[in-house]
Design a protein around this motif. Structure first.
Motif, mmCIF file in Angstrom:
data_model
loop_
_atom_site.group_PDB
_atom_site.id
_atom_site.type_symbol
_atom_site.label_atom_id
_atom_site.label_comp_id
_atom_site.label_asym_id
_atom_site.label_seq_id
_atom_site.Cartn_x
_atom_site.Cartn_y
_atom_site.Cartn_z
ATOM 1 N N ILE A 1 3.880 4.678 -3.847
ATOM 2 C CA ILE A 1 2.752 3.039 -3.728
ATOM 3 C C ILE A 1 3.125 2.310 -5.163
ATOM 4 N N ASP A 2 3.298 1.347 -4.939
ATOM 5 C CA ASP A 2 3.720 0.375 -6.586
ATOM 6 C C ASP A 2 5.151 1.140 -7.666
ATOM 7 N N GLY A 3 5.795 1.742 -6.341
ATOM 8 C CA GLY A 3 7.245 1.992 -6.813
ATOM 9 C C GLY A 3 7.014 3.441 -7.195
ATOM 10 N N ILE A 4 5.818 4.110 -7.360
ATOM 11 C CA ILE A 4 5.430 5.428 -8.002
ATOM 12 C C ILE A 4 5.659 6.540 -7.076
ATOM 13 N N ALA A 5 6.027 8.001 -7.225
ATOM 14 C CA ALA A 5 5.311 8.815 -6.085
ATOM 15 C C ALA A 5 4.557 9.094 -6.444
ATOM 16 N N ILE A 6 4.214 9.988 -5.610
ATOM 17 C CA ILE A 6 2.905 10.522 -5.551
ATOM 18 C C ILE A 6 3.067 12.011 -5.395
ATOM 19 N N CYS A 7 3.836 12.686 -3.976
ATOM 20 C CA CYS A 7 4.513 13.335 -3.837
ATOM 21 C C CYS A 7 5.416 13.293 -2.485
ATOM 22 N N LYS A 8 6.110 14.778 -2.715
ATOM 23 C CA LYS A 8 6.667 14.840 -1.040
ATOM 24 C C LYS A 8 5.957 15.117 -0.089
ATOM 25 N N GLY B 1 0.928 -1.241 0.014
ATOM 26 C CA GLY B 1 -0.022 0.215 0.086
ATOM 27 C C GLY B 1 1.254 1.412 -0.584
ATOM 28 N N ALA B 2 0.362 2.311 -0.039
ATOM 29 C CA ALA B 2 1.072 3.508 -0.245
ATOM 30 C C ALA B 2 1.880 4.122 1.334
ATOM 31 N N HIS B 3 3.050 4.183 1.011
ATOM 32 C CA HIS B 3 4.210 4.554 2.852
ATOM 33 C C HIS B 3 4.481 5.507 2.094
ATOM 34 N N ILE B 4 5.339 5.693 2.928
ATOM 35 C CA ILE B 4 6.198 6.852 3.449
ATOM 36 C C ILE B 4 7.690 6.655 2.880
ATOM 37 N N GLU B 5 8.565 6.709 1.862
ATOM 38 C CA GLU B 5 10.071 6.436 1.971
ATOM 39 C C GLU B 5 10.897 7.495 0.959
ATOM 40 N N ASN B 6 12.054 7.207 1.792
ATOM 41 C CA ASN B 6 12.603 8.817 1.497
ATOM 42 C C ASN B 6 12.170 10.090 1.409
ATOM 43 N N ASP B 7 11.332 10.523 2.111
ATOM 44 C CA ASP B 7 10.591 11.838 2.273
ATOM 45 C C ASP B 7 9.334 11.929 0.787
ATOM 46 N N THR B 8 8.609 10.642 0.801
ATOM 47 C CA THR B 8 8.186 10.081 -0.046
ATOM 48 C C THR B 8 6.246 9.357 -0.489
ATOM 49 N N GLY C 1 0.400 17.462 10.930
ATOM 50 C CA GLY C 1 0.097 16.319 11.666
ATOM 51 C C GLY C 1 0.697 15.301 10.684
ATOM 52 N N ARG C 2 2.122 14.799 11.142
ATOM 53 C CA ARG C 2 2.186 13.452 11.267
ATOM 54 C C ARG C 2 1.286 12.315 11.082
ATOM 55 N N HIS C 3 0.458 12.498 11.328
ATOM 56 C CA HIS C 3 -0.577 11.278 11.744
ATOM 57 C C HIS C 3 -1.538 11.574 10.638
ATOM 58 N N ASN C 4 -1.777 12.208 9.887
ATOM 59 C CA ASN C 4 -2.343 12.762 8.637
ATOM 60 C C ASN C 4 -1.897 12.209 7.739
ATOM 61 N N TRP C 5 -0.280 12.285 7.209
ATOM 62 C CA TRP C 5 0.582 10.891 6.713
ATOM 63 C C TRP C 5 -0.300 9.896 7.200
ATOM 64 N N GLU C 6 -0.308 9.646 8.295
ATOM 65 C CA GLU C 6 -1.139 8.045 7.792
ATOM 66 C C GLU C 6 -2.258 8.140 7.131
ATOM 67 N N ASN C 7 -3.484 9.084 7.204
ATOM 68 C CA ASN C 7 -4.657 9.316 6.390
ATOM 69 C C ASN C 7 -4.531 9.776 5.499
ATOM 70 N N ILE C 8 -3.201 9.984 4.931
ATOM 71 C CA ILE C 8 -3.670 10.164 3.249
ATOM 72 C C ILE C 8 -3.254 9.291 3.029
ATOM 73 N N CYS C 9 -1.724 8.182 3.618
ATOM 74 C CA CYS C 9 -1.985 6.910 2.376
ATOM 75 C C CYS C 9 -2.515 6.309 2.643
ATOM 76 N N ALA C 10 -3.458 5.854 3.508
ATOM 77 C CA ALA C 10 -5.010 5.352 3.855
ATOM 78 C C ALA C 10 -5.688 5.669 2.515
ATOM 79 N N ALA C 11 -5.831 7.210 2.590
ATOM 80 C CA ALA C 11 -6.629 7.357 0.905
ATOM 81 C C ALA C 11 -5.985 6.474 -0.360
ATOM 82 N N VAL C 12 -4.766 7.162 -0.398
ATOM 83 C CA VAL C 12 -4.007 6.937 -1.585
ATOM 84 C C VAL C 12 -3.746 5.309 -1.781
ATOM 85 N N THR C 13 -4.389 4.461 -0.553
ATOM 86 C CA THR C 13 -4.258 3.340 -1.392
ATOM 87 C C THR C 13 -5.492 3.010 -1.226
#
Length: 434
Positions: free
Chosen positions: A241-248, A231-238, A256-268
């Motif tokens: 998902i599926d090896g494709i960069a969405i944004c920094k 699923g969507a995750h953070i890698e090198n501040d990016t 909030g860093r917790h919203n990074w989780e929510n965004i990754c959930a939405a992207v997935t």
């Protein structure tokens, strides 16, 4: 049909609008119903759930526990029970439904999913626990090709009989134990969002939450963790998902860093519908969040005031504490449901270098103070202030230029306010009056 609506809050009123034509409706409620429709019978009082066998259909409002219905009648009575949500799933013209549950972040994630789908050109309907009862969405002329995104809480899920093709479980921690008999029942309630999926459906869950994994485990569909591959995750501040960069991550506008989780959930979740990276990126880099959720009210005398009244769990307050790196004055407390305070106290100690002062309010204030004393944290004040203007004035006095005043109660509002909206509105008004 002869129908009883069990409690007449927002979803009960929605149920009345849906079933009123051609049926005989009676409202049952623990309290008087001054807004009952003209000509509709109302039965209220402590015994409002008794003698329900005489009805053909019972419409359970979210605050009514199914066990309470059984205790006043018999186990067989549940065969007559439906809900706003169950009926919506039964009659909804589109099967393109995405359901979102979890302990915190549901509204934010639901909104990101909907906005991303809209940016991709889809017609989207949003409701559930986020404000619009599911049956009211039918008034918007839902078409078969449309998408529906539902935020669903445990109260709506406990007897859900249908699962959406895409179900999302965010981070989960024990909550609402004043309504559920134990944590196991709370988890089982959330599992119903996944339990009725098919093997071709998608079960998206937060990889770092054992409870979320347990919730999604009952799905026969494909189980996709987020905040971890695939699923969507953070890698090198990016966000990847599926090896494709969405944004920094530094392009994300919501706090909030917790919203990074929510965004990754939405992207997935959205990835199961479309691979439109530009649509996702456009939302992530512009959407700043929802009212009452780390909402910037204003800056005054060099101090920024944030309204996080939607924070009704200590886990949400922990996220708010960690969202701000500058010195902060926190306002915490409210109606006490007896939740464990260890994680909240631990986060406060961990972030003590940036916490100038904590104002403890509401019914939970003394218990929070005891938890902080046990952690040898003393930069707090137990206040007897009874109005939001008094509370905000105390926060203003404690803050210095460059600080953030963060109103993130971490508890329900019912000891001092009507609901979290009323609480947040009063905070916003008091800040505007500074």
């Amino acid at each position: 049909m002869n129908i009883a609506i069990l409690k007449f809050g927002m979803q009960g009123q929605s149920a009345y609008d849906y079933w009123r034509d051609g049926n005989t409706i009676t409202i049952h409620d623990a309290n008087p119903v001054p807004n009952a429709p003209e000509g509709v019978s109302v039965i209220y009082g402590d015994h409002y759930l008794e003698n329900l066998d005489r009805y053909d259909l019972l419409v359970r409002s979210p605050s009514v526990h199914p066990d309470d219905i059984v205790r006043a009648n018999s186990p067989e009575i549940l065969q007559k029970v439906t809900t706003n949500t169950n009926e919506f799933f039964r009659v909804c013209p589109t099967k393109n439904i995405i359901g979102v549950t979890g302990t915190k972040g549901k509204g934010t994630t639901t909104t990101f999913i909907a906005k991303m789908l809209e940016a991709d050109g889809k017609r989207v309907h949003v409701g559930g626990n986020i404000g619009i009862p599911p049956l009211d969405l039918l008034k918007n002329d839902i078409q078969p090709e449309d998408y529906v995104v539902l935020e669903l809480a445990n109260f709506q899920l406990i007897d859900l009989q249908v699962s959406p093709p895409i179900a999302v479980c965010l981070t989960v921690s024990p909550e609402h134990l004043d309504w559920h008999k134990d944590t196991a029942e709370y988890i089982r309630a959330k599992q119903q969002l996944f339990a009725h999926q098919s093997d071709s459906d998608a079960a998206v869950f937060f990889a770092a939450s054992d409870y979320a994994k347990e919730v999604a485990s009952v799905s026969p569909g494909q189980k996709i963790p987020y905040f971890a591959a695939p699923g969507a995750h953070i890698e090198n501040d990016t966000i990847i998902i599926d090896g494709i960069a969405i944004c920094k991550t530094n392009e994300i506008k919501i706090l909030g860093r917790h919203n990074w989780e929510n965004i990754c959930a939405a992207v997935t979740a959205v990835w199961q519908v479309t691979k439109d990276i530009d649509a996702m990126r456009s939302v992530i880099t512009t959407l700043r969040g929802l009212p009452y959720r780390l909402e910037l009210v204003r800056e005054h005398d060099g101090v920024a005031y944030y309204n996080d009244s939607f924070s009704t769990t200590t886990l949400a307050t922990v996220a708010a504490i960690e969202a701000f790196t500058q010195p902060k004055v926190l306002i915490i407390g409210g109606y006490d449901r007896g939740l464990d305070l260890d994680e909240l106290a631990g986060s406060i100690v961990k972030n003590s270098a940036t916490i100038r002062k904590i104002l403890l309010i509401g019914a939970s204030r003394e218990r929070i103070a005891t938890a902080l004393d046990a952690q040898q944290f003393s930069a707090y004040e137990v206040t007897e202030a009874q109005t939001m203007r008094e509370i905000v004035a105390l926060a203003k006095e404690a803050a210095q230029p460059g600080d953030a005043v963060v109103f993130s109660p971490g508890f329900a509002s019912f000891d001092m306010f009507k609901n979290f909206e009323d609480r947040g509105d009063q905070f916003r008004d008091a800040v505007q009056l500074l």
